[in-house]
Design a protein around this motif. Structure first.
Motif, PDB file in Angstrom:
ATOM      1  N   ARG A 104      -4.065   7.898  -4.302  1.00 46.90           N
ATOM      2  CA  ARG A 104      -4.795   6.793  -5.030  1.00 46.90           C
ATOM      3  C   ARG A 104      -4.195   6.356  -6.339  1.00 46.90           C
ATOM      4  O   ARG A 104      -3.898   7.179  -6.903  1.00 46.90           O
ATOM      5  CB  ARG A 104      -6.407   7.053  -4.963  1.00 46.90           C
ATOM      6  CG  ARG A 104      -6.723   8.365  -5.874  1.00 46.90           C
ATOM      7  CD  ARG A 104      -8.164   8.812  -5.522  1.00 46.90           C
ATOM      8  NE  ARG A 104      -8.430   9.755  -6.609  1.00 46.90           N
ATOM      9  CZ  ARG A 104      -9.214   9.489  -7.728  1.00 46.90           C
ATOM     10  NH1 ARG A 104      -9.641   8.453  -7.995  1.00 46.90           N
ATOM     11  NH2 ARG A 104      -9.577  10.541  -8.433  1.00 46.90           N
ATOM     12  N   ALA A 105      -4.772   5.166  -6.654  1.00 44.82           N
ATOM     13  CA  ALA A 105      -4.277   4.816  -7.953  1.00 44.82           C
ATOM     14  C   ALA A 105      -5.207   4.270  -8.737  1.00 44.82           C
ATOM     15  O   ALA A 105      -4.895   3.628  -9.914  1.00 44.82           O
ATOM     16  CB  ALA A 105      -2.936   3.712  -7.544  1.00 44.82           C
TER      17      ALA A 105
ATOM     18  N   SER B 154      -5.668   1.227  -3.023  1.00 46.73           N
ATOM     19  CA  SER B 154      -4.362   1.906  -3.373  1.00 46.73           C
ATOM     20  C   SER B 154      -3.556   0.903  -4.279  1.00 46.73           C
ATOM     21  O   SER B 154      -2.781   1.256  -5.244  1.00 46.73           O
ATOM     22  CB  SER B 154      -3.781   2.775  -2.689  1.00 46.73           C
ATOM     23  OG  SER B 154      -2.996   1.968  -1.678  1.00 46.73           O
ATOM     24  N   GLN B 155      -3.562  -0.232  -4.016  1.00 49.70           N
ATOM     25  CA  GLN B 155      -2.846  -1.360  -4.547  1.00 49.70           C
ATOM     26  C   GLN B 155      -3.341  -1.918  -5.921  1.00 49.70           C
ATOM     27  O   GLN B 155      -2.882  -2.829  -6.515  1.00 49.70           O
ATOM     28  CB  GLN B 155      -2.375  -2.286  -3.748  1.00 49.70           C
ATOM     29  CG  GLN B 155      -1.865  -2.064  -2.563  1.00 49.70           C
ATOM     30  CD  GLN B 155      -2.884  -2.248  -1.394  1.00 49.70           C
ATOM     31  OE1 GLN B 155      -4.143  -1.838  -1.534  1.00 49.70           O
ATOM     32  NE2 GLN B 155      -2.639  -3.021  -0.370  1.00 49.70           N
TER      33      GLN B 155
ATOM     34  N   GLN C  46       5.440   8.606  -7.962  1.00 48.05           N
ATOM     35  CA  GLN C  46       4.714   7.764  -8.899  1.00 48.05           C
ATOM     36  C   GLN C  46       5.388   6.547  -9.418  1.00 48.05           C
ATOM     37  O   GLN C  46       6.577   6.565  -9.726  1.00 48.05           O
ATOM     38  CB  GLN C  46       4.422   8.753 -10.196  1.00 48.05           C
ATOM     39  CG  GLN C  46       3.330   8.129 -11.193  1.00 48.05           C
ATOM     40  CD  GLN C  46       3.286   8.948 -12.318  1.00 48.05           C
ATOM     41  OE1 GLN C  46       4.004   9.150 -13.156  1.00 48.05           O
ATOM     42  NE2 GLN C  46       2.013   9.622 -12.291  1.00 48.05           N
TER      43      GLN C  46
ATOM     44  N   PHE D 285       1.143   3.448  -9.365  1.00 49.77           N
ATOM     45  CA  PHE D 285       0.743   4.247  -8.196  1.00 49.77           C
ATOM     46  C   PHE D 285       1.023   5.550  -8.397  1.00 49.77           C
ATOM     47  O   PHE D 285       1.884   5.958  -9.213  1.00 49.77           O
ATOM     48  CB  PHE D 285       1.711   3.621  -6.864  1.00 49.77           C
ATOM     49  CG  PHE D 285       1.570   2.195  -6.565  1.00 49.77           C
ATOM     50  CD1 PHE D 285       0.591   1.814  -5.667  1.00 49.77           C
ATOM     51  CD2 PHE D 285       2.663   1.300  -7.053  1.00 49.77           C
ATOM     52  CE1 PHE D 285       0.527   0.548  -5.397  1.00 49.77           C
ATOM     53  CE2 PHE D 285       2.531   0.168  -6.971  1.00 49.77           C
ATOM     54  CZ  PHE D 285       1.451  -0.554  -5.830  1.00 49.77           C
ATOM     55  N   GLU D 286       0.023   6.378  -7.652  1.00 49.33           N
ATOM     56  CA  GLU D 286       0.322   7.705  -7.507  1.00 49.33           C
ATOM     57  C   GLU D 286       0.325   8.240  -6.274  1.00 49.33           C
ATOM     58  O   GLU D 286      -0.591   8.582  -5.463  1.00 49.33           O
ATOM     59  CB  GLU D 286      -0.586   8.625  -8.065  1.00 49.33           C
ATOM     60  CG  GLU D 286      -0.569   8.312  -9.916  1.00 49.33           C
ATOM     61  CD  GLU D 286      -1.596   9.148 -10.710  1.00 49.33           C
ATOM     62  OE1 GLU D 286      -1.130  10.449 -10.547  1.00 49.33           O
ATOM     63  OE2 GLU D 286      -2.627   8.854 -10.977  1.00 49.33           O
ATOM     64  N   LYS D 287       1.621   8.357  -5.464  1.00 49.94           N
ATOM     65  CA  LYS D 287       1.789   8.544  -4.020  1.00 49.94           C
ATOM     66  C   LYS D 287       1.174  10.089  -3.736  1.00 49.94           C
ATOM     67  O   LYS D 287       0.377  10.246  -2.715  1.00 49.94           O
ATOM     68  CB  LYS D 287       3.312   8.574  -3.605  1.00 49.94           C
ATOM     69  CG  LYS D 287       3.294   8.892  -2.213  1.00 49.94           C
ATOM     70  CD  LYS D 287       4.830   8.756  -1.966  1.00 49.94           C
ATOM     71  CE  LYS D 287       5.196   9.338  -0.467  1.00 49.94           C
ATOM     72  NZ  LYS D 287       6.597   9.535  -0.163  1.00 49.94           N
TER      73      LYS D 287
ATOM     74  N   SER E 156       0.986  -1.234   0.138  1.00 49.98           N
ATOM     75  CA  SER E 156       0.022   0.057  -0.236  1.00 49.98           C
ATOM     76  C   SER E 156       0.923   1.470  -0.035  1.00 49.98           C
ATOM     77  O   SER E 156       1.816   1.266   0.798  1.00 49.98           O
ATOM     78  CB  SER E 156      -0.887  -0.018   1.400  1.00 49.98           C
ATOM     79  OG  SER E 156      -1.561   1.035   1.076  1.00 49.98           O
ATOM     80  N   LEU E 157       0.647   2.119  -1.106  1.00 53.86           N
ATOM     81  CA  LEU E 157       1.455   3.263  -0.974  1.00 53.86           C
ATOM     82  C   LEU E 157       0.945   4.497  -0.481  1.00 53.86           C
ATOM     83  O   LEU E 157       1.696   5.493  -0.400  1.00 53.86           O
ATOM     84  CB  LEU E 157       1.633   3.680  -2.578  1.00 53.86           C
ATOM     85  CG  LEU E 157       2.816   4.684  -3.068  1.00 53.86           C
ATOM     86  CD1 LEU E 157       4.262   3.809  -2.655  1.00 53.86           C
ATOM     87  CD2 LEU E 157       2.957   4.628  -4.329  1.00 53.86           C
ATOM     88  N   SER E 158      -0.342   4.432   0.228  1.00 56.35           N
ATOM     89  CA  SER E 158      -1.102   5.421   0.702  1.00 56.35           C
ATOM     90  C   SER E 158      -1.995   5.013   1.774  1.00 56.35           C
ATOM     91  O   SER E 158      -2.410   3.547   1.747  1.00 56.35           O
ATOM     92  CB  SER E 158      -1.677   6.473  -0.275  1.00 56.35           C
ATOM     93  OG  SER E 158      -2.759   5.798  -0.787  1.00 56.35           O
TER      94      SER E 158
ATOM     95  N   THR F  96       8.031   0.303  -5.579  1.00 54.68           N
ATOM     96  CA  THR F  96       7.194   0.882  -4.918  1.00 54.68           C
ATOM     97  C   THR F  96       7.772   1.253  -3.194  1.00 54.68           C
ATOM     98  O   THR F  96       7.402   2.298  -2.969  1.00 54.68           O
ATOM     99  CB  THR F  96       6.053  -0.349  -4.553  1.00 54.68           C
ATOM    100  OG1 THR F  96       5.566  -0.667  -5.584  1.00 54.68           O
ATOM    101  CG2 THR F  96       5.167   0.332  -3.591  1.00 54.68           C
TER     102      THR F  96
END
Length: 451
Positions: A449-450, A238-239, A430, A443-445, A231-233, A311
């Motif tokens: 959200r992605a 988000s994944q 990103q 991903f877009e940190k 999970s990036l956020s 990531t």
């Protein structure tokens, strides 16, 4: 992967020597039934010390993980030693931080050697496991902690099964059935490990997506497979893009599948989202047809591991600073023809096993070298050929969104000119995938959200 099957109580000891050479010899002495010949044990010791001079076995968090391949019938065997005052090795300072040595022997025929190493490394990243190891008072207590850490059993608080989570999983099953979904994708990072309720969906393929999903979790949820995505956020699902992409490359999903996704805010302990995704409508127009997913010779495991590394770089950067990086996976000979070294190749002369991204010891090396300009060129099986390479492929008929830099242009160009995949990490956080010149944001940190 059940690590506890390869741990014997009589091979968990308190080390009496501080010298690394002598300490490793002590641990090898516990393998007398597997390696009865003193000459063989001496040979393995020399191999371990030689490797130590080339690449340290210290993983951080007080843990060293020396390893070697030997001739034996069992696929793996572990010896574990405590060293409360640390070790000494050639005057190198980091060795005095070591408190635990996990010595792994693997059969020469063991096919999942690097996966076993990665499983061990993930366990050492679990703060609760390390806290229990640190608190073990005597050897008997330490043996119990080791057994529980690797057996999949858990002495932490009982799993909470809230009424709302049960309600949502029941409704998700109804929605999946009504929508004619083939698969239910569950994002396990919603729950801390000790609070995950049991989620089963009879009649559906169940896939778990999360960071470091264990065999125990697969059994617990009666799942068919796991996808390693971080999970990036703190946003929901988000994944999702990365999970679908990796599932396509491993043929867990097909473009004609309809997937019911169940998730929530990471670490919240609460499911609150059900989303139905038609894979072809959402992804085929961006990443092409099913037969184009993976270039020839590229393994799904290598792409999955490279995605995890990218990531992690996007999320944590290096030494507190955001950094950019580019990885080219597959068709390395053609990629090499269209590149130029900016620095001397830092991977030259190392064994392929030592420079494979599936090897957990490579993580810190990759992150450190990511600070250098240029791309990593990686074989399809995960072996890193070089770093610091300037990509010189021609960008023809490539259209990218505004605001992207030369790294993205180079990645798009090389993925179009060769049969490869390019992954780009932006300093903004990103992570972007390129295939045949087409761009696909995983991903877009910064956006949180992605999907």
């Amino acid at each position: 992967m059940r690590v506890d099957r390869y741990i014997s109580s009589n091979r968990v000891i308190d080390l009496t020597h501080q010298d690394l050479n002598a300490a490793y010899s002590e641990l090898l002495g516990t393998f007398k039934n597997l390696l009865p010949s003193p000459r063989t044990r001496k040979k393995v010791l020399n191999e371990l010390i030689t490797r130590e001079h080339a690449i340290t076995s210290y993983l951080g968090e007080g843990v060293a993980l020396p390893h070697a391949r030997v001739k034996m019938k069992r696929p793996f065997a572990l010896a574990i030693g405590r060293c409360p005052t640390g070790l000494s090795f050639g005057g190198q300072g980091s060795y005095d931080e070591i408190r635990y040595v996990f010595l792994l022997l693997a059969s020469e025929n063991a096919k999942n050697y690097l996966s076993f190493l990665a499983t061990l490394a993930r366990t050492f990243q679990d703060k609760s496991v390390m806290d229990h190891l640190w608190m073990a008072r005597d050897l008997s207590d330490f043996k119990n902690v080791v057994r529980h850490a690797f057996s999949g059993t858990d002495e932490r608080p009982a799993r909470r099964r809230t009424k709302f989570n049960k309600l949502l999983t029941d409704e998700a099953a109804k929605i999946a059935k009504a929508a004619d979904c083939s698969t239910i994708l569950v994002f396990t990072d919603v729950f801390p490990a000790s609070l995950a309720p049991r989620m089963t969906f009879p009649g559906f393929r169940v896939i778990l997506a999360g960071e470091g999903v264990s065999d125990h979790e697969l059994d617990h949820h009666r799942a068919h497979a796991a996808l390693a995505v971080r999970s990036l956020s703190n946003s929901r699902l988000s994944q999702l893009r990365a999970a679908i992409l990796l599932g396509l490359t491993r043929q867990i999903f097909g473009f004609k599948d309809r997937v019911c996704c169940v998730g929530g805010i990471p670490q919240s302990g609460q499911l609150d989202t059900v989303l139905v995704v038609d894979v072809d409508e959402e992804f085929e127009s961006v990443i092409g047809h099913e037969e184009d997913m993976l270039p020839t010779g590229v393994s799904a495991e290598a792409l999955e591991r490279l995605t995890a590394i990218a990531t992690d770089l996007a999320l944590t950067g290096r030494e507190g600073k955001s950094i950019g990086a580019m990885f080219i996976l597959g068709d390395h000979e053609e990629v090499y023809k269209r590149s130029k070294q900016l620095i001397l190749n830092p991977f030259h002369g190392y064994e392929e096993e030592d420079r494979n991204i599936l090897n957990p010891f490579m993580d810190e090396t990759i992150k450190e070298l990511a600070l250098i300009d240029g791309a990593f060129i990686v074989r399809g099986n995960g072996v890193v050929e070089t770093a610091g390479s300037l990509i010189q492929a021609k960008a023809e008929n490539i259209i990218l969104p505004g605001g992207l830099g030369t790294r993205h242009v180079a990645a798009a160009a090389i993925s179009q000119a060769t049969n490869s995949i390019a992954l780009v990490v932006s300093s903004s956080g990103q992570v972007t995938y390129f295939r045949k010149g087409r761009m696909f944001t995983l991903f877009e940190k910064s956006a949180g959200r992605a999907f």
